[in-house]
Enzyme design. Sequence first.
Site, mmCIF file in Angstrom:
data_model
loop_
_atom_site.group_PDB
_atom_site.id
_atom_site.type_symbol
_atom_site.label_atom_id
_atom_site.label_comp_id
_atom_site.label_asym_id
_atom_site.label_seq_id
_atom_site.Cartn_x
_atom_site.Cartn_y
_atom_site.Cartn_z
ATOM 1 N N ARG A 163 0.924 -0.994 -0.099
ATOM 2 C CA ARG A 163 0.011 -0.086 -0.018
ATOM 3 C C ARG A 163 0.806 1.273 -0.096
ATOM 4 O O ARG A 163 2.184 1.249 0.300
ATOM 5 C CB ARG A 163 -0.924 -0.091 1.302
ATOM 6 C CG ARG A 163 -1.926 -0.875 1.286
ATOM 7 C CD ARG A 163 -2.776 -1.052 2.605
ATOM 8 N NE ARG A 163 -1.896 -1.761 3.666
ATOM 9 C CZ ARG A 163 -2.300 -1.744 4.810
ATOM 10 N NH1 ARG A 163 -3.662 -1.228 5.167
ATOM 11 N NH2 ARG A 163 -1.622 -2.271 5.710
ATOM 12 N N LYS A 223 2.341 1.885 7.137
ATOM 13 C CA LYS A 223 2.534 0.859 8.274
ATOM 14 C C LYS A 223 3.658 1.694 9.460
ATOM 15 O O LYS A 223 4.248 2.859 9.049
ATOM 16 C CB LYS A 223 3.466 -0.386 7.896
ATOM 17 C CG LYS A 223 2.583 -1.135 7.092
ATOM 18 C CD LYS A 223 1.291 -1.857 7.810
ATOM 19 C CE LYS A 223 1.733 -2.735 8.711
ATOM 20 N NZ LYS A 223 0.330 -3.438 9.485
ATOM 21 N N TYR A 249 -0.265 4.383 10.758
ATOM 22 C CA TYR A 249 -0.485 3.338 11.345
ATOM 23 C C TYR A 249 0.837 3.199 12.567
ATOM 24 O O TYR A 249 1.869 2.906 11.999
ATOM 25 C CB TYR A 249 -0.832 1.911 11.033
ATOM 26 C CG TYR A 249 -2.401 1.942 10.538
ATOM 27 C CD1 TYR A 249 -3.514 2.201 11.044
ATOM 28 C CD2 TYR A 249 -2.389 1.802 9.213
ATOM 29 C CE1 TYR A 249 -4.641 2.204 10.434
ATOM 30 C CE2 TYR A 249 -3.683 1.421 8.425
ATOM 31 C CZ TYR A 249 -4.935 1.773 9.235
ATOM 32 O OH TYR A 249 -5.943 1.778 8.517
ATOM 33 N N HIS A 305 0.242 1.525 16.059
ATOM 34 C CA HIS A 305 -0.173 0.455 16.985
ATOM 35 C C HIS A 305 0.918 0.290 17.989
ATOM 36 O O HIS A 305 1.526 -1.037 18.247
ATOM 37 C CB HIS A 305 -0.241 -0.904 16.406
ATOM 38 C CG HIS A 305 -1.356 -1.085 15.262
ATOM 39 N ND1 HIS A 305 -2.551 -1.324 15.567
ATOM 40 C CD2 HIS A 305 -1.537 -0.918 14.104
ATOM 41 C CE1 HIS A 305 -3.501 -1.005 14.667
ATOM 42 N NE2 HIS A 305 -2.749 -0.791 13.793
ATOM 43 N N GLU A 328 -4.814 4.771 14.079
ATOM 44 C CA GLU A 328 -5.747 3.874 14.865
ATOM 45 C C GLU A 328 -6.385 4.607 15.880
ATOM 46 O O GLU A 328 -7.147 3.851 16.422
ATOM 47 C CB GLU A 328 -4.753 2.530 15.172
ATOM 48 C CG GLU A 328 -3.949 2.666 16.325
ATOM 49 C CD GLU A 328 -2.580 2.962 15.670
ATOM 50 O OE1 GLU A 328 -2.372 3.413 14.584
ATOM 51 O OE2 GLU A 328 -1.659 3.188 16.389
ATOM 52 N N ASP A 375 -5.853 -10.934 14.436
ATOM 53 C CA ASP A 375 -4.825 -9.988 15.094
ATOM 54 C C ASP A 375 -5.335 -9.455 16.317
ATOM 55 O O ASP A 375 -4.339 -8.838 17.044
ATOM 56 C CB ASP A 375 -4.964 -8.545 14.124
ATOM 57 C CG ASP A 375 -6.458 -7.981 13.922
ATOM 58 O OD1 ASP A 375 -7.257 -8.651 13.979
ATOM 59 O OD2 ASP A 375 -6.508 -6.811 13.429
#
Length: 372
Positions: A15, A75, A94, A96, A118, A270
């Site tokens: 992506r 990412k 993102y 995380h 997120e 996940d």
Amino acid sequence: MIIGVPKEIKNNENRVALTPAGAKELVKRGHEVYVQHTAGEGSGFSDEEYVAAGAQILPTIEETYAIAEMIMKVKEPIEPEYSLIKEDQLLFTYFHFASYEPLTKAMVESKSVCLAYETVEKSDRSLPLLIPMSEVAGRMAVQKGANYLEKPLKGRGILLGGVPGVLPAKVLILGGGIVGTQAAWMAAGLGADVTIMDVSLQRMRYLEDVMPANVNTMMSNEYNIRHMIKDADLIVGAVLIPGAKAPHLITRDMLKEMKPGTVLVDVAVDQGGCIETCKPTTHENPTFIIDDVVHYCVANMPGAVPYTSTLALTNATLPYAIQLADKGWKQACIDSDELKLGLNVIQGEIVYKAVADAFDMPYALVDKYLMD
Ligand SMILES: NC(=O)c1ccc[n+]([C@@H]2O[C@H](COP(=O)([O-])OP(=O)(O)OC[C@H]3O[C@@H](n4cnc5c(N)ncnc54)[C@H](O)[C@@H]3O)[C@@H](O)[C@H]2O)c1
């Protein structure tokens, strides 16, 4: 603002954070957009398309990070990128954080400003930058499930929609949120006999209103699940309890009750998975079999359809990126509570409590940065 779009370097990530259409919107508003050479290739966008949209191409990742005031990524940064990140640079991607301490520490040390996709959150508590990926994964779950039900792939050998004179397959969906709803639409569209199980009556009332006649709802509890799995051909795991590990709604012993060749697609893998026997798999090696039951548990399903995923993600991120570019992160976060909740790390301090708590690290109130 000067915006940099590096090529993703995480394994198998195709992506890109900005499409040529998005670049054009930003350039039109007077911003400078620098895209790393071939950053869009994996999603089907050539350097020439970005140039035609008014962006400029930079040959290396180092130059892209060096020039940019805001980095737009998909990412989380990985180790080789840590040293490229500059003090005060805004990173919109993102992260995380709570799942990876070294990343959190590296971003704190970088003194950059980390706004995480997120945790951008609307007033109704929905997560607008996670929803698109759930939509992709939900639709894909049925596409994959239909495929693995074929005999050569060790499935039952049943066609989801049946044919005239032959009953369709039974699809059981655990969790009727974003993933479950999208999976139900796809399975219903193919003619399957679909049941969605959820614990929220309110959600099931809504689903009964909007779903076609071949979709039914049922309260999710152990008794009902044990009953339904005996007949199911495809089971999609789509449960989420925010902030917690997914509950194991299907336990090891239940596999024996299923028909040989049943396919399980645990999208919730996940978050630990809602099927006890599911372990994360990859697109290279997506399935394994236990007790004649096929398990598909790819943790990054949207990665296999980068064209759709990139467009779905950037449709959602671009309006926020425009606010950040037009106003700068500080003013944009003062004006928008949604964006403010995205702030995780600011210039060396963690400002998102759950991230600080995850690693017992110090935490600062975000307002401290938005007031001066
Ligand atoms: N594997 C992937 O590539 C991928 C991609 C996107 C999302 N996901 C994951 O898919 C999962 C679902 O995401 P979502 O966006 O649909 O979440 P969501 O919050 O929209 O929906 C979750 C649903 O589960 C229901 N639920 C909670 N407990 C339940 C129970 N015991 N039985 C039945 N239903 C129950 C909730 O009421 C809710 O309707 C998450 O774990 C998410 O991280 C995975």
